[in-house]
Write an enzyme that holds these catalytic residues in place. Structure first.
Site, PDB file in Angstrom:
ATOM      1  N   GLY A  15      38.937  13.315 -15.518  1.00 14.56           N
ATOM      2  CA  GLY A  15      38.976  11.874 -15.763  1.00 14.56           C
ATOM      3  C   GLY A  15      40.377  11.360 -16.063  1.00 14.56           C
ATOM      4  O   GLY A  15      40.724  10.225 -15.728  1.00 14.56           O
ATOM      5  N   ASN A  16      41.215  12.220 -16.662  1.00  7.83           N
ATOM      6  CA  ASN A  16      42.564  11.775 -17.051  1.00  7.83           C
ATOM      7  C   ASN A  16      43.502  11.618 -15.858  1.00  7.83           C
ATOM      8  O   ASN A  16      44.609  11.125 -16.008  1.00  7.83           O
ATOM      9  CB  ASN A  16      43.156  12.731 -18.075  1.00  7.83           C
ATOM     10  CG  ASN A  16      43.258  14.128 -17.526  1.00  7.83           C
ATOM     11  OD1 ASN A  16      42.262  14.727 -17.118  1.00  7.83           O
ATOM     12  ND2 ASN A  16      44.461  14.637 -17.464  1.00  7.83           N
ATOM     13  N   LYS A 132      23.627  14.781 -22.961  1.00  5.11           N
ATOM     14  CA  LYS A 132      24.979  14.352 -22.558  1.00  5.11           C
ATOM     15  C   LYS A 132      25.218  12.909 -22.971  1.00  5.11           C
ATOM     16  O   LYS A 132      24.577  11.982 -22.459  1.00  5.11           O
ATOM     17  CB  LYS A 132      25.079  14.525 -21.038  1.00  5.11           C
ATOM     18  CG  LYS A 132      26.229  13.860 -20.397  1.00  5.11           C
ATOM     19  CD  LYS A 132      27.387  14.804 -20.202  1.00  5.11           C
ATOM     20  CE  LYS A 132      28.586  14.061 -19.658  1.00  5.11           C
ATOM     21  NZ  LYS A 132      29.845  14.655 -20.029  1.00  5.11           N
ATOM     22  N   LYS A 211      30.726  17.500 -13.280  1.00  2.25           N
ATOM     23  CA  LYS A 211      31.518  17.504 -12.045  1.00  2.25           C
ATOM     24  C   LYS A 211      32.129  18.882 -11.748  1.00  2.25           C
ATOM     25  O   LYS A 211      32.353  19.224 -10.589  1.00  2.25           O
ATOM     26  CB  LYS A 211      32.580  16.401 -12.053  1.00  2.25           C
ATOM     27  CG  LYS A 211      33.789  16.646 -12.929  1.00  2.25           C
ATOM     28  CD  LYS A 211      35.047  16.879 -12.126  1.00  2.25           C
ATOM     29  CE  LYS A 211      36.296  17.130 -12.934  1.00  2.25           C
ATOM     30  NZ  LYS A 211      36.318  17.716 -14.216  1.00  2.25           N
ATOM     31  N   LYS A 273      33.960  24.161 -17.354  1.00  2.00           N
ATOM     32  CA  LYS A 273      35.070  24.518 -16.453  1.00  2.00           C
ATOM     33  C   LYS A 273      35.139  26.035 -16.300  1.00  2.00           C
ATOM     34  O   LYS A 273      35.326  26.559 -15.202  1.00  2.00           O
ATOM     35  CB  LYS A 273      36.408  23.997 -17.003  1.00  2.00           C
ATOM     36  CG  LYS A 273      36.494  22.490 -17.031  1.00  2.00           C
ATOM     37  CD  LYS A 273      37.882  22.029 -17.437  1.00  2.00           C
ATOM     38  CE  LYS A 273      37.862  20.607 -17.917  1.00  2.00           C
ATOM     39  NZ  LYS A 273      37.231  19.668 -16.982  1.00  2.00           N
TER      40      LYS A 273
HETATM   41  P1  ADP Z   1      38.102  16.566 -17.910  1.00  2.00           P
HETATM   42  O1  ADP Z   1      38.045  15.087 -17.979  1.00  2.00           O
HETATM   43  O2  ADP Z   1      39.283  17.078 -17.131  1.00  2.00           O
HETATM   44  O3  ADP Z   1      36.795  17.207 -17.492  1.00  2.00           O
HETATM   45  P2  ADP Z   1      37.567  17.475 -20.640  1.00  2.00           P
HETATM   46  O4  ADP Z   1      38.036  16.629 -21.793  1.00  2.00           O
HETATM   47  O5  ADP Z   1      36.132  17.523 -20.320  1.00  2.00           O
HETATM   48  O6  ADP Z   1      38.462  17.053 -19.391  1.00  2.00           O
HETATM   49  O7  ADP Z   1      38.063  18.992 -20.883  1.00  2.00           O
HETATM   50  C1  ADP Z   1      39.434  19.295 -21.161  1.00  2.00           C
HETATM   51  C2  ADP Z   1      39.630  19.420 -22.674  1.00  2.00           C
HETATM   52  O8  ADP Z   1      39.068  20.647 -23.134  1.00  2.00           O
HETATM   53  C3  ADP Z   1      41.070  19.522 -23.135  1.00  2.00           C
HETATM   54  O9  ADP Z   1      41.647  18.242 -23.295  1.00  2.00           O
HETATM   55  C4  ADP Z   1      40.960  20.257 -24.479  1.00  2.00           C
HETATM   56  O10 ADP Z   1      41.018  19.340 -25.543  1.00  2.00           O
HETATM   57  C5  ADP Z   1      39.554  20.846 -24.458  1.00  2.00           C
HETATM   58  N1  ADP Z   1      39.436  22.254 -24.802  1.00  2.00           N
HETATM   59  C6  ADP Z   1      38.422  22.758 -25.542  1.00  2.00           C
HETATM   60  N2  ADP Z   1      38.516  24.087 -25.694  1.00  2.00           N
HETATM   61  C7  ADP Z   1      39.635  24.469 -25.020  1.00  2.00           C
HETATM   62  C8  ADP Z   1      40.260  25.755 -24.796  1.00  2.00           C
HETATM   63  N3  ADP Z   1      39.737  26.871 -25.292  1.00  2.00           N
HETATM   64  N4  ADP Z   1      41.377  25.783 -24.054  1.00  2.00           N
HETATM   65  C9  ADP Z   1      41.900  24.640 -23.544  1.00  2.00           C
HETATM   66  N5  ADP Z   1      41.359  23.405 -23.731  1.00  2.00           N
HETATM   67  C10 ADP Z   1      40.227  23.307 -24.450  1.00  2.00           C
HETATM   68 MG    MG Z   2      34.836  17.097 -18.602  1.00  2.00          MG
END
Ligand code: ADP
Ligand code: MG
Length: 309
Positions: A15-16, A132, A211, A273
């Site tokens: 999303g970013n 969710k 996603k 992820k």
């Molecule tokens: P996106 O919009 O790309 O799906 P998310 O916010 O869902 O992003 O996921 C990315 C976030 O996951 C990062 O900004 C970070 O804060 C968080 N995060 C949680 N645990 C971890 C980890 N173990 N290593 C790296 N990032 C992590």
């Molecule tokens: Mg996400």
């Protein structure tokens, strides 16, 4: 390079890529943010055939808020809002990509964004348990008056929806054909429009699909060579956000599972992820990567991000 000799790279944009934390998210900001990943993807398209997928959290949240603020038009179900965000974000990625390709002198590269359906199982256990959070934050009194389930989150009360697992991407054959012809394909936005099979047709359901999991499914079904998830951190860390934080350059499937069980990767962010990256690496015996939006090209060359497999 002849198109049929080029490997296929799938980039799943977080999303970013459009709206960064703390930003208001104007259209100008979104286009400016997009130039960073899209510029790298345009250059990579010389060496790779490209599929782009993307999230839609902030955009779908804004549409829900617009709906809540207006009584004059009928409310739309979630599946329609997901379709709307596929259109709006698809347009933004496509037009950014067009400009970046022109700037590089890569003329007449065909690109297309597709409205994508993703089949889910009507017996998926998640249907019994919406978890969710989406859309605006409500007070307890407001939440009680809403026609759908809500949950107390750290920010306040939010609507919760079910998030079933993706079973198959309906347009996988079309996507494969387009990729064979070296089209850049933008698809599966927001995890895809969730549908269930009803006889010979599909019926939309009020749910959202993760996603990253949908992208992994697509990567398997289309036969991608490199699966890359781009987000707002440089990769995967253990003890994330603590003084003991350690960044991981490489991760095997077995290690990833162990760390997942030990609670290093939360369900709402890094968890799916990791699951997606491991699922693809195991199914295809190919490389998956989690990296930052700014380092997509370096990560493809093995110089950044966390590499799986
Ligand atoms: P996106 O919009 O790309 O799906 P998310 O916010 O869902 O992003 O996921 C990315 C976030 O996951 C990062 O900004 C970070 O804060 C968080 N995060 C949680 N645990 C971890 C980890 N173990 N290593 C790296 N990032 C992590
Ligand atoms: Mg996400």
């Amino acid at each position: 390079m002849a198109p049929d000799k080029k490997e296929v790279l799938l980039v799943a944009l977080g999303g970013n890529a459009l709206i960064q934390k703390g930003q208001e998210g104007t259209v100008e900001q979104q286009f400016e943010n997009l130039a960073v990943p899209v510029g790298q993807i345009a250059r990579l398209s010389r060496r790779y055939r490209i599929i782009i997928t993307h999230g839609n959290g902030p955009q779908v949240g804004n549409l829900l808020l617009q709906q809540e603020s207006c009584e004059l038009v009928p409310r739309l179900p979630l599946e329609i809002l997901v379709a709307q965000t596929q259109g709006q974000i698809g347009y933004m990625i496509e037009s950014s990509l067009d400009s970046q390709l022109m700037e590089l002198g890569i003329l007449a590269k065909p690109l297309v964004s597709l409205i994508s359906y993703v089949v889910v199982d009507e017996n998926d256990p998640s249907f019994a348990n919406p978890t969710k959070p989406i859309g605006p934050v409500y007070s307890e009194e407001e939440a009680a008056r809403l026609p759908y389930p809500t949950l107390k989150t750290p920010k306040g009360f939010r609507r919760v929806v079910v998030s079933p697992r993706p079973v198959t991407i309906v347009e996988k054959r079309e996507i494969r054909k387009l990729i064979e012809k070296d089209f850049i394909v933008i698809c599966c936005g927001g995890g895809g429009i969730p549908v269930i099979r009803e006889g010979r047709s599909f019926c939309g359901v009020d749910a959202v699909i993760d996603k990253d999991l949908a992208s992994a499914r697509l990567a398997e079904e289309v036969g991608v060579d490199i699966f890359l998830i781009a987000t707002d951190v440089k990769g995967v860390a253990l003890h994330y956000g603590t003084p003991q934080e350690v960044f991981l350059e490489k991760l095997s499937a077995a290690e990833a599972r162990r760390h997942l069980e030990a609670g290093h990767f939360p369900a709402g962010s890094m968890g799916p992820k990791i699951e997606a990256a491991v699922q693809f690496a195991e199914a295809r015996h190919r490389r998956s990567i989690i990296c930052s939006i700014a380092e997509i090209a370096a990560a493809v060359d093995g110089r950044a991000g966390t590499q799986f497999g």
